[in-house]
Design a protein around this motif. Structure first.
Motif, PDB file in Angstrom:
ATOM      1  N   LEU A  27       0.829  -1.210   0.000  1.00  0.00           N
ATOM      2  CA  LEU A  27       0.000   0.000   0.000  1.00  0.00           C
ATOM      3  C   LEU A  27       0.865   1.263   0.000  1.00  0.00           C
ATOM      4  O   LEU A  27       0.572   2.232  -0.707  1.00  0.00           O
ATOM      5  CB  LEU A  27      -0.926   0.014   1.217  1.00  0.00           C
ATOM      6  CG  LEU A  27      -2.138  -0.927   1.180  1.00  0.00           C
ATOM      7  CD1 LEU A  27      -2.978  -0.750   2.429  1.00  0.00           C
ATOM      8  CD2 LEU A  27      -2.989  -0.671  -0.051  1.00  0.00           C
TER       9      LEU A  27
ATOM     10  N   GLY B 190      -4.734   5.475   2.205  1.00  0.00           N
ATOM     11  CA  GLY B 190      -4.781   4.017   2.092  1.00  0.00           C
ATOM     12  C   GLY B 190      -5.175   3.383   3.401  1.00  0.00           C
ATOM     13  O   GLY B 190      -4.594   3.700   4.443  1.00  0.00           O
TER      14      GLY B 190
ATOM     15  N   LYS C 233      -6.857  -2.800   2.448  1.00  0.00           N
ATOM     16  CA  LYS C 233      -6.237  -3.232   1.202  1.00  0.00           C
ATOM     17  C   LYS C 233      -6.539  -2.261   0.068  1.00  0.00           C
ATOM     18  O   LYS C 233      -6.403  -2.618  -1.096  1.00  0.00           O
ATOM     19  CB  LYS C 233      -6.758  -4.633   0.821  1.00  0.00           C
ATOM     20  CG  LYS C 233      -6.486  -5.700   1.868  1.00  0.00           C
ATOM     21  CD  LYS C 233      -7.102  -7.038   1.465  1.00  0.00           C
ATOM     22  CE  LYS C 233      -6.910  -8.069   2.554  1.00  0.00           C
ATOM     23  NZ  LYS C 233      -7.552  -9.363   2.201  1.00  0.00           N
ATOM     24  N   VAL C 234      -6.943  -1.029   0.413  1.00  0.00           N
ATOM     25  CA  VAL C 234      -7.414  -0.072  -0.594  1.00  0.00           C
ATOM     26  C   VAL C 234      -6.629   1.228  -0.513  1.00  0.00           C
ATOM     27  O   VAL C 234      -6.361   1.754   0.570  1.00  0.00           O
ATOM     28  CB  VAL C 234      -8.917   0.228  -0.391  1.00  0.00           C
ATOM     29  CG1 VAL C 234      -9.389   1.282  -1.381  1.00  0.00           C
ATOM     30  CG2 VAL C 234      -9.738  -1.043  -0.537  1.00  0.00           C
TER      31      VAL C 234
ATOM     32  N   GLN D 154      -6.911   5.110  -2.370  1.00  0.00           N
ATOM     33  CA  GLN D 154      -7.774   5.904  -3.234  1.00  0.00           C
ATOM     34  C   GLN D 154      -7.266   7.337  -3.331  1.00  0.00           C
ATOM     35  O   GLN D 154      -6.579   7.831  -2.439  1.00  0.00           O
ATOM     36  CB  GLN D 154      -9.217   5.881  -2.750  1.00  0.00           C
ATOM     37  CG  GLN D 154      -9.441   6.492  -1.379  1.00  0.00           C
ATOM     38  CD  GLN D 154     -10.896   6.357  -0.949  1.00  0.00           C
ATOM     39  OE1 GLN D 154     -11.625   5.507  -1.433  1.00  0.00           O
ATOM     40  NE2 GLN D 154     -11.318   7.230  -0.040  1.00  0.00           N
TER      41      GLN D 154
ATOM     42  N   MET E 276      -3.363  -5.396  -8.465  1.00  0.00           N
ATOM     43  CA  MET E 276      -4.332  -4.403  -8.005  1.00  0.00           C
ATOM     44  C   MET E 276      -5.415  -4.215  -9.069  1.00  0.00           C
ATOM     45  O   MET E 276      -5.154  -4.312 -10.268  1.00  0.00           O
ATOM     46  CB  MET E 276      -3.669  -3.053  -7.713  1.00  0.00           C
ATOM     47  CG  MET E 276      -2.546  -3.117  -6.691  1.00  0.00           C
ATOM     48  SD  MET E 276      -2.111  -1.522  -5.998  1.00  0.00           S
ATOM     49  CE  MET E 276      -3.296  -1.377  -4.666  1.00  0.00           C
TER      50      MET E 276
ATOM     51  N   ASP F  46     -11.137   0.778  -9.802  1.00  0.00           N
ATOM     52  CA  ASP F  46     -12.523   1.113 -10.134  1.00  0.00           C
ATOM     53  C   ASP F  46     -12.774   2.578  -9.763  1.00  0.00           C
ATOM     54  O   ASP F  46     -11.934   3.220  -9.121  1.00  0.00           O
ATOM     55  CB  ASP F  46     -13.501   0.178  -9.421  1.00  0.00           C
ATOM     56  CG  ASP F  46     -13.486   0.352  -7.919  1.00  0.00           C
ATOM     57  OD1 ASP F  46     -14.529   0.194  -7.301  1.00  0.00           O
ATOM     58  OD2 ASP F  46     -12.393   0.643  -7.350  1.00  0.00           O
TER      59      ASP F  46
ATOM     60  N   ARG G 241     -10.085   4.304  -7.168  1.00  0.00           N
ATOM     61  CA  ARG G 241      -9.816   3.411  -6.053  1.00  0.00           C
ATOM     62  C   ARG G 241      -9.053   2.180  -6.559  1.00  0.00           C
ATOM     63  O   ARG G 241      -9.447   1.562  -7.544  1.00  0.00           O
ATOM     64  CB  ARG G 241     -11.124   2.979  -5.396  1.00  0.00           C
ATOM     65  CG  ARG G 241     -10.932   2.103  -4.156  1.00  0.00           C
ATOM     66  CD  ARG G 241     -12.242   1.919  -3.406  1.00  0.00           C
ATOM     67  NE  ARG G 241     -13.238   1.246  -4.234  1.00  0.00           N
ATOM     68  CZ  ARG G 241     -14.509   1.129  -3.892  1.00  0.00           C
ATOM     69  NH1 ARG G 241     -14.953   1.685  -2.779  1.00  0.00           N
ATOM     70  NH2 ARG G 241     -15.351   0.482  -4.679  1.00  0.00           N
TER      71      ARG G 241
ATOM     72  N   THR H 278      -7.603  -1.543  -5.367  1.00  0.00           N
ATOM     73  CA  THR H 278      -7.773  -2.582  -4.346  1.00  0.00           C
ATOM     74  C   THR H 278      -6.831  -3.749  -4.623  1.00  0.00           C
ATOM     75  O   THR H 278      -6.762  -4.248  -5.756  1.00  0.00           O
ATOM     76  CB  THR H 278      -9.223  -3.109  -4.334  1.00  0.00           C
ATOM     77  OG1 THR H 278     -10.112  -2.002  -4.177  1.00  0.00           O
ATOM     78  CG2 THR H 278      -9.434  -4.094  -3.198  1.00  0.00           C
TER      79      THR H 278
ATOM     80  N   THR I 240      -5.734  -7.388  -4.923  1.00  0.00           N
ATOM     81  CA  THR I 240      -6.478  -8.619  -5.204  1.00  0.00           C
ATOM     82  C   THR I 240      -5.949  -9.759  -4.334  1.00  0.00           C
ATOM     83  O   THR I 240      -4.786  -9.741  -3.903  1.00  0.00           O
ATOM     84  CB  THR I 240      -6.344  -9.013  -6.681  1.00  0.00           C
ATOM     85  OG1 THR I 240      -4.966  -9.337  -6.957  1.00  0.00           O
ATOM     86  CG2 THR I 240      -6.802  -7.871  -7.596  1.00  0.00           C
ATOM     87  N   GLU I 241      -6.800 -10.757  -4.063  1.00  0.00           N
ATOM     88  CA  GLU I 241      -6.365 -11.933  -3.305  1.00  0.00           C
ATOM     89  C   GLU I 241      -5.267 -12.673  -4.055  1.00  0.00           C
ATOM     90  O   GLU I 241      -4.328 -13.191  -3.467  1.00  0.00           O
ATOM     91  CB  GLU I 241      -7.554 -12.862  -3.060  1.00  0.00           C
ATOM     92  CG  GLU I 241      -8.589 -12.313  -2.095  1.00  0.00           C
ATOM     93  CD  GLU I 241      -7.999 -12.008  -0.726  1.00  0.00           C
ATOM     94  OE1 GLU I 241      -7.158 -12.810  -0.246  1.00  0.00           O
ATOM     95  OE2 GLU I 241      -8.347 -10.970  -0.140  1.00  0.00           O
TER      96      GLU I 241
END
Length: 855
Positions: free
Chosen positions: A71, A94, A97-98, A100, A136, A139, A147, A149, A151-152
């Motif tokens: 992050l 941040g 897990k985001v 923006q 990442m 969106d 934003r 995010t 990813t898993e």
């Protein structure tokens, strides 16, 4: 069955002699091995940590640390890219897990998306078979708000990459210690297992592995006094950090990194020529040397800080530009700490924080004691088993003992060839195998006695005895082998070593029983031409007693049912005495340096450390104490902090002979895998017995096995024995033994169902139990003798483990007779159950004859 061609004779003895030859180096002293000829085998079994001392440490990557670093990197990338493109933004933040950011001008949003496209571009990876991973996703939940995010898939990729890098770094650090044959390997998705045998200073290993060793060179911010920054708000771009001094000294440090430890190409512990103090000399690569030289030119007269894992080691003044790309780090080092820091810097930094979630350390003195205890217990067990077989069977006992010696030699040879690690439970596996190995011979010899009692000649008796016993021996040993395989997959460390030893012992037992023993019997018959079987004490055992077992089956059911219900009910009101494997905490075995220990004083001093529940128990006569410390509530790191406090308190007066620490992360997993192992073994045995016999036999075996498990749990509760991972191994061993016994009885019942079709099932089962009674008694006796030696002389470490198996042998023998057999009556087993098999065989034989007559 008793005829052997020359090539079979040669093959059997070649395998046996090869086994003996490969096992011999394990009993030779090291000085003799070096003088042996080149063609002679010299490989020895690797001794486990519990036998030679050393450390077993399980490290877990802090995934949150990786997410946080990602992050921060994404935030810096967004800031840099938007500034380079001159795009106005606000609200860059941040959380979780985001990350923006809000673009001020709506017209700049397309340009911002393009500029930030590298953040969502897939990276090349072969880890998941897709060839690329998107770390990442972007969106736009509302106009102008971008934003990003994690990813898993991206988190898994980062974790896997960090794990591979961590294994390399940890391997370099451990190798720098100069130890022999350390093991550094991946375990699971986010852990690294480190095993270092023969380590003399386990605490040093923990200190080296417990540091991330992220080294940076940063400027000290002298624009405002550090005290003012601490009381108010530090200037933008600066952070307050503290030194390693006691008490710590605060510094105001600029966040900008001049150069990091990644640019180091060498680091060595040396001495300062002016002060003769230990220091660490370092050397940069060309890129690092250039950046460091430029920074020192521009900041002459100012302070710069050398920072390791967010702690200031030293903050010297730049008196003149440092252009040579080398320097030294000073900071009140001892020669040992200077050398350790040099090791860390040479090995490189870990990509993320690693936490010690499990530690098992054994001192070399305790390891030597365990070896001696194991050797002595094995010797006593072997003498007892050998003596028992000689007394019971006479000349046949001598043949069984020779086969047993070959069996043990072949076991050791296979363990040596496979490079298996011999642990103290592994020695228990060898001793238990010695007791169970003669079971195959007992089954054969008892069959021979029966055939002889029917009036057959000695040769015919042996021939038919081996034939009749073959299926029984294979079935009985295969069920135990299934348990050993499951024990291997669910167990860890020493428990896995026990499973390997037991599994190999079963294989070699079946081989020696039907090749070597049979060959020696054939040779004995050919040379001596006996007119009757040898007379041993078995001559006085009734061949077909008439004990009315089934008459008391309802009483046995009632007793077992009442005890089982009582034990299950007790589990709701009273917990087992769970060991650290299942509830976390620490076990420490210490010995007073004066060989006189004061348990009361140790308990009082421990209570002053505020570590929660503590127990101190005396054992032995050399000032030895067993200290148990309950799990700390603050997580895995808290367990290690507790150990540091205990070491600091007692290191001056006591030697730490054994340390086991299990954090909450691992303890929960061990409890789950232990329960899964017991459940999986019972399902596997149900399937196998159902397949080999009928469904009534399968359910009967599982009910009797469940009865044994409940009884063993009751024994642990009644005696207050510590229930640990080795207890699961003890339960599974009892399950294997009990099923072995049950299968032998079931095999005889199946045989009699085919033979006596008119006999009532109750009488038939009673007859089968009486026919197998001598085998049940003799096998139980030899196993008990072997285990008793291990319990009395094997040492404190495995005494409770062996005690549970000893009691389990009696429980298993009882359940095979009074639970497994009568369950067939309860489930309405009919005498004609196996008629269909017989008819199928007759039909197949008739078809074969008809086909033959047609040609």
């Amino acid at each position: 069955m008793l005829y052997f061609s020359r090539w079979k004779t040669f093959s059997i003895w070649a395998v046996v002699l090869l086994g003996v030859l490969l096992s011999l180096p394990n009993i030779y002293p090291q000085s003799l091995i070096s003088s042996l000829p080149n063609w002679f085998p010299t490989k020895q079994m690797t001794l486990g940590l519990d036998l030679q001392g050393g450390s077993h440490i399980l490290l877990k990557i802090d995934t949150n640390d990786l997410i946080k670093a990602q992050l921060e990197s994404a935030r810096d990338e967004i800031r840099t890219q938007l500034r380079d493109e001159r795009i106005g933004y606000t609200g860059l933040s941040g959380t979780g897990k985001v990350v923006q950011v809000r673009i001020r001008d709506a017209n700049d949003v397309p340009a911002a998306r393009e500029a930030l496209k590298p953040l969502i571009t897939p990276v090349s990876s072969g880890l998941f078979g897709t060839g690329s991973v998107t770390e990442m996703a972007m969106d736009e939940p509302e106009p102008g708000l971008l934003r990003f995010t994690m990813t898993e898939e991206g988190i898994r990729y980062r974790t896997a990459t960090a794990l591979n890098q961590s294994i390399e770094v940890v391997g370099r650090r451990v190798n720098e210690l100069g130890t022999t044959e350390p093991i550094v390997q991946r375990q699971g998705d986010d852990r690294v297992l480190v095993q270092v045998p023969g380590l003399q200073d386990p605490q040093r290993l923990k200190d080296i592995l417990g540091q991330t060793a992220k080294l940076t060179f940063q400027m000290v911010d002298q624009s405002v006094p550090v005290q003012e920054a601490m009381e108010g708000r530090p200037p933008a771009g600066s952070t307050v950090m503290y030194s390693r001094d006691d008490p710590p000294v605060p510094y105001l440090i600029e966040n900008r990194v001049i150069v990091s430890g990644e640019s180091l190409i060498d680091a060595q512990a040396t001495f300062d020529q002016r002060t003769n103090e230990p220091v660490v000399s370092f050397r940069f690569d060309s890129k690092g040397a250039g950046r460091f030289g430029q920074a020192t030119q521009q900041n002459t007269g100012k302070l710069f800080a050398i920072i390791l894992d967010n702690q200031v080691i030293s903050a010297p003044r730049i008196n003149e530009p440092i252009l040579g790309g080398s320097g030294q780090i000073s900071g009140y080092f001892t020669p040992q700490t200077a050398n350790d820091l040099a090791v860390l810097l040479r090995a490189g930094a870990l990509p993320a924080t690693m936490t010690i979630v499990e530690e098992r350390t054994v001192g070399p003195s305790l390891g030597a004691d365990s070896i001696n205890a194991g050797k002595f217990a094995s010797m006593v067990g072997a003498i007892l088993v050998i003596g028992c077989m000689l007394l019971v069977y006479g000349s046949l006992g001598l043949i069984a003992n020779l086969a047993l010696a070959a069996n043990v030699a072949m076991m050791i040879a296979i363990l040596t060839l496979l490079g298996s690690t011999l642990t103290l439970p592994g020695i228990a596996g060898i001793v238990l195998t010695m007791g169970m190995a003669v079971d195959s011979n007992i089954i054969i010899f008892e069959r021979v006695r029966e055939e002889r009692a029917y009036g057959k000649s000695v040769v015919q008796s042996f021939d038919q005895g081996f034939k009749q016993a073959l299926a029984t021996v294979v079935d009985a040993n295969l069920t135990t082998f299934i348990v050993a395989v499951i024990l291997f997959y669910v167990g860890t460390g020493p428990v896995r070593g026990f499973a390997v030893t037991l599994g190999i012992g079963i294989v070699t037992t079946v081989f020696t029983a039907f090749t070597l023993t049979r060959w020696m019997v054939a040779f004995w018959i050919k040379r001596t031409k006996p007119t009757d079987l040898p007379k041993g004490l078995v001559h006085y055992l009734p061949l077909e007693p008439s004990l009315p077992f089934m008459k008391y089956r309802n009483w046995a059911f009632a007793l077992s049912g009442a005890l089982s219900i009582a034990i299950i009910g007790m589990m709701f009101v009273k917990d087992l005495n769970y060991g650290i494997d299942f509830k976390g905490g620490s076990i420490i075995e210490i010995q007073a340096k004066s060989h006189v220990a004061d348990a009361g004083d140790v308990r009082f001093r421990l209570e002053q450390l505020n570590l929660g529940e503590v127990q101190v128990q005396e054992f032995g006569d050399q000032g030895e104490l067993m200290v148990r410390v309950g799990a700390q509530d603050a997580g895995d790191n808290a367990e290690q902090s507790a150990m540091e406090k205990i070491r600091g308190e007692f290191l001056e007066d006591y030697d730490f002979r054994r340390v086991e620490t299990v954090g909450p992360t691992v303890s929960g997993e061990l409890a789950y895998t232990g329960a899964l192992g017991v459940f999986a073994s019972m399902i596997a045995l149900l399937i196998y017995i159902w397949f080999r016999f009928e469904w009534q036999f399968g359910i009967g075996a599982i009910v009797s096995t469940a009865h044994d498990v409940i009884m063993i749990l009751g024994i642990y509760m009644f005696f207050g024995l510590e229930f640990s991972l080795s207890s699961i191994a003890a339960i599974l061993t009892v399950v294997g033994y009990s099923i072995n016994d049950t299968v032998v009885i079931y095999d005889r019942i199946r045989e009699m169902l085919r033979k006596y079709k008119k006999m009532p099932v109750e009488e038939l089962i009673n007859l089968a139990l009486n026919h197998t009674l001598s085998r049940t008694f003799l096998t139980g006796l030899t196993v008990f003798l072997a285990l008793a030696a291990l319990y009395l002389y094997g040492g404190e470490v495995i005494s409770s483990f062996v005690l549970a198996i000893i009691i389990g042998v009696f429980v298993g023998s009882y359940s095979s007779v009074f639970i497994a057999g009568p369950m067939l009556i309860l489930f309405k087993l009919r005498p004609d159950t196996f008629d269909k098999d017989t008819e199928d065989k007759k039909g197949a034989a008739s078809s074969t004859l008809a086909s033959a007559s047609g040609h």
